[in-house]
Design an enzyme around this catalytic site. Structure first.
Site, PDB file in Angstrom:
ATOM      1  CD  GLU A 100     -50.163  22.595  44.494  1.00 27.84           C
ATOM      2  OE1 GLU A 100     -50.841  21.636  44.127  1.00 27.84           O
ATOM      3  OE2 GLU A 100     -50.216  23.728  43.973  1.00 27.84           O
ATOM      4  CD  GLU A 122     -53.370  25.940  34.010  1.00 32.14           C
ATOM      5  OE1 GLU A 122     -52.507  25.887  34.923  1.00 32.14           O
ATOM      6  OE2 GLU A 122     -53.060  26.112  32.825  1.00 32.14           O
ATOM      7  CB  CYS A 142     -52.178  26.612  41.364  1.00 32.44           C
ATOM      8  SG  CYS A 142     -52.931  27.820  40.334  1.00 32.44           S
ATOM      9  CE  LYS A 154     -67.954  18.600  40.386  1.00 31.37           C
ATOM     10  NZ  LYS A 154     -67.596  18.872  41.834  1.00 31.37           N
TER      11      LYS A 154
HETATM   12  C1  UN1 Z   1     -54.993  29.657  41.151  1.00 23.98           C
HETATM   13  O1  UN1 Z   1     -54.400  29.674  42.214  1.00 23.98           O
HETATM   14  O2  UN1 Z   1     -55.500  28.584  40.758  1.00 23.98           O
HETATM   15  O3  UN1 Z   1     -52.135  34.669  39.575  1.00 23.98           O
HETATM   16  C2  UN1 Z   1     -55.221  30.843  40.283  1.00 23.98           C
HETATM   17  C3  UN1 Z   1     -52.845  34.481  40.567  1.00 23.98           C
HETATM   18  C4  UN1 Z   1     -54.342  34.572  40.403  1.00 23.98           C
HETATM   19  C5  UN1 Z   1     -54.911  33.279  39.938  1.00 23.98           C
HETATM   20  C6  UN1 Z   1     -54.514  32.082  40.735  1.00 23.98           C
HETATM   21  N1  UN1 Z   1     -54.634  35.620  39.452  1.00 23.98           N
HETATM   22  O4  UN1 Z   1     -52.378  34.240  41.662  1.00 23.98           O
END
Ligand code: UN1
Length: 496
Positions: free
Chosen positions: A385, A250, A284, A175
């Site tokens: 964040e 995550e 992230c 999804k």
């Molecule tokens: C994300 O922002 O959820 O290390 C993943 C990184 C990328 C992946 C980010 N390879 O910034």
């Protein structure tokens, strides 16, 4: 004309049961509708789970190297279609084209990595304490797994989860985020072309609650994997705890770059710009905090602001664009709200802080790269964040203090140190409390052959991607087998 996206269930493309649809649009130009996708609900999810369950027994027994061959073909097809898919990522999600292509490249990398895992999927063989007996462990799939993915890496993150789940022998219902259904459908289309058997991979588009959460909590799903916000992740954790099923989460980050007084400042500056404003800060892993030694603080902030001002905002498909739009208006407003909070808290707005809507930019939500100085570690803009192009610069007097500030937040995904002193960087490697640590490099850009995951509130402790402790560990379970060929009763711990 927008592309008509369908769900993919039991090997065929179909509309939502009740025929409803929603649209995804180009964040750099809201007039450009990218796709219309099925607005699915529980009835569609039910169908997909039934299909995945039916496909599981055969898929589970296909030798893993054969499953790997399908993933190799998917990797080849991704490579062949990289340009087209990269442009789709940019159009549907907004990141600049170089990054859109990088998103696809990450999927290619994980396809080949996981395809190769088909010839490994190691368990262990160890000696028995008894004669004529052997002991081994093997990996088995979990069953039907539910994958719920975000918009910020609309090809790479679904690929991370899909390819790891598939190589282990699970069947899948995906999804994707409602911001990026066309990217998800393109990826699933590649798997179809690569020869994935009907029902092994199913795609259901639709809203988070009625489709995503319903799927993760579905009684006939065996495990779930979610990437997204902390608020949603923690809600899912509470809700699914009662169901007792493996759940990989995550979630957020508030990643710091430490810049020591002996750092190569130009290099640190480039890392700060790339980590803070790449993908408009919507990663992230974004470097949203800089912890800078007081000896170089003023100089670094001035250089950073000057360089941030020179970054060109624009539609990611144009060569000259360096920073794209925010994903949508709500996210843009959230970022502006944090900027207002930063000012109220007494941080100094050095540059940016505004929506930019000149000419073409008025068709999307663009925010000027923003730098706050005089940020103290307890301010909200130093702890929460933001997921936008906003960087908070904190001052420190020594390495120990910098590490303490870096660690004193609820998150622990990625962190970094710039210094030329190997003793200092080694100490930072040891003491930074995050799942990923970079030395003389920014906080973004993890590679797929090692685990990717955050500590504390950044994740549930089930990292993604490859390597020991990575996604294979989550998407498989270990079975231990003792085989006794002595022909007599042997008693472990008792017989001598
Ligand atoms: C994300 O922002 O959820 O290390 C993943 C990184 C990328 C992946 C980010 N390879 O910034």
């Amino acid at each position: 004309m927008p592309k008509l996206i369908k769900n993919f269930i039991a090997g065929s493309w179909s509309d939502a049961v009740d025929g409803r649809r929603f649209a995804s649009r180009n964040p750099a130009d809201y007039r450009d509708t990218i796709a219309e996708a099925p607005l699915s609900g529980p009835a569609d999810v039910d169908r997909a789970v039934v299909a995945a369950r039916a496909a599981f027994p055969e898929w589970r027994l296909m030798p893993a190297p054969r499953r790997g061959e399908i993933l190799f073909r998917a990797g080849e097809l991704l490579r062949k279609n990289k340009q087209r898919l990269g442009e789709l990522v940019t159009r549907e999600m907004g990141k600049v084209l170089a990054e859109g292509l990088g998103d696809v490249q990450e999927a290619i990398d994980i396809a080949f990595h996981m395809a190769g895992e088909g010839r490994r999927l190691q368990g262990e063989t160890v000696p028995s304490e008894l004669p004529d007996k052997d002991c081994k462990s093997v990996r088995e799939p979990l069953g039907v797994v539910a994958l719920v993915t975000p918009w910020n890496f609309p090809i790479a993150i679904p690929a991370w989860k899909l390819f790891a789940a598939l190589i282990c022998g699970n069947s899948v219902v995906l999804k994707p985020s409602s911001e990026t259904p066309a990217c998800a459908a393109a990826l699933v289309g590649i798997l179809e072309e690569a020869g994935i058997p009907p029902g092994v991979v199913n795609l259901v588009c639709g809203p988070g609650r009625e489709a995503g959460e319903y799927l993760l909590a579905h009684p006939d799903v065996d495990a779930g994997s979610f990437t997204g916000s902390c608020a949603v992740g923690e809600h899912l954790e509470r809700r699914l705890a009662a169901l007792h099923r493996p759940l990989a989460l995550e979630m957020g980050g508030k990643n710091a770059i430490i810049v020591m007084d002996d750092a190569d400042l130009e290099l640190a500056l480039e890392g700060a710009l790339w980590g803070g404003f790449g993908t408009s800060g919507q990663r992230c892993t974004a470097a949203s905090r800089l912890i800078v030694h007081e000896q170089v603080y003023d100089r670094f902030v001035a250089l950073l602001a000057e360089r941030a001002e020179r970054l060109r905002l624009g539609n990611g498909l144009k060569d000259e664009s360096q920073v794209g739009p925010l994903i949508n208006e709500a996210q843009g407003q959230k970022v502006l709200n944090y900027i207002a909070i930063g000012r109220q808290e007494g941080a100094m707005l050095v540059t940016g802080g505004l929506r930019v809507a000149d000419g073409q930019l008025a068709q999307g939500f663009f925010i000027a790269p923003t730098v706050f100085s005089r940020v103290t570690p307890n301010m909200r803009i130093a702890r929460e964040e933001i997921f936008g192009p906003v960087v908070s610069v904190i001052s420190c007097a020594a390495l120990d203090e910098a590490i303490a500030i870096a660690n004193d937040i609820p998150f622990g995904l990625s962190s970094s140190i710039y210094s030329r002193d190997v003793n200092q960087t080694a100490r930072a490697e040891r003491d930074l409390a995050s799942g990923i640590v970079y030395v003389n490099a920014s906080t973004i850009g993890a590679e797929v052959q090692l685990p990717f995951g955050g500590w504390r509130h950044s994740g549930s402790g089930h990292p993604e991607a490859g390597g020991r402790g990575g996604a294979i560990d989550f998407f498989s379970r270990v079975k231990v087998i003792y085989r006794d060929f002595s022909g007599r009763l042997q008693k472990a711990q008792i017989d001598k």
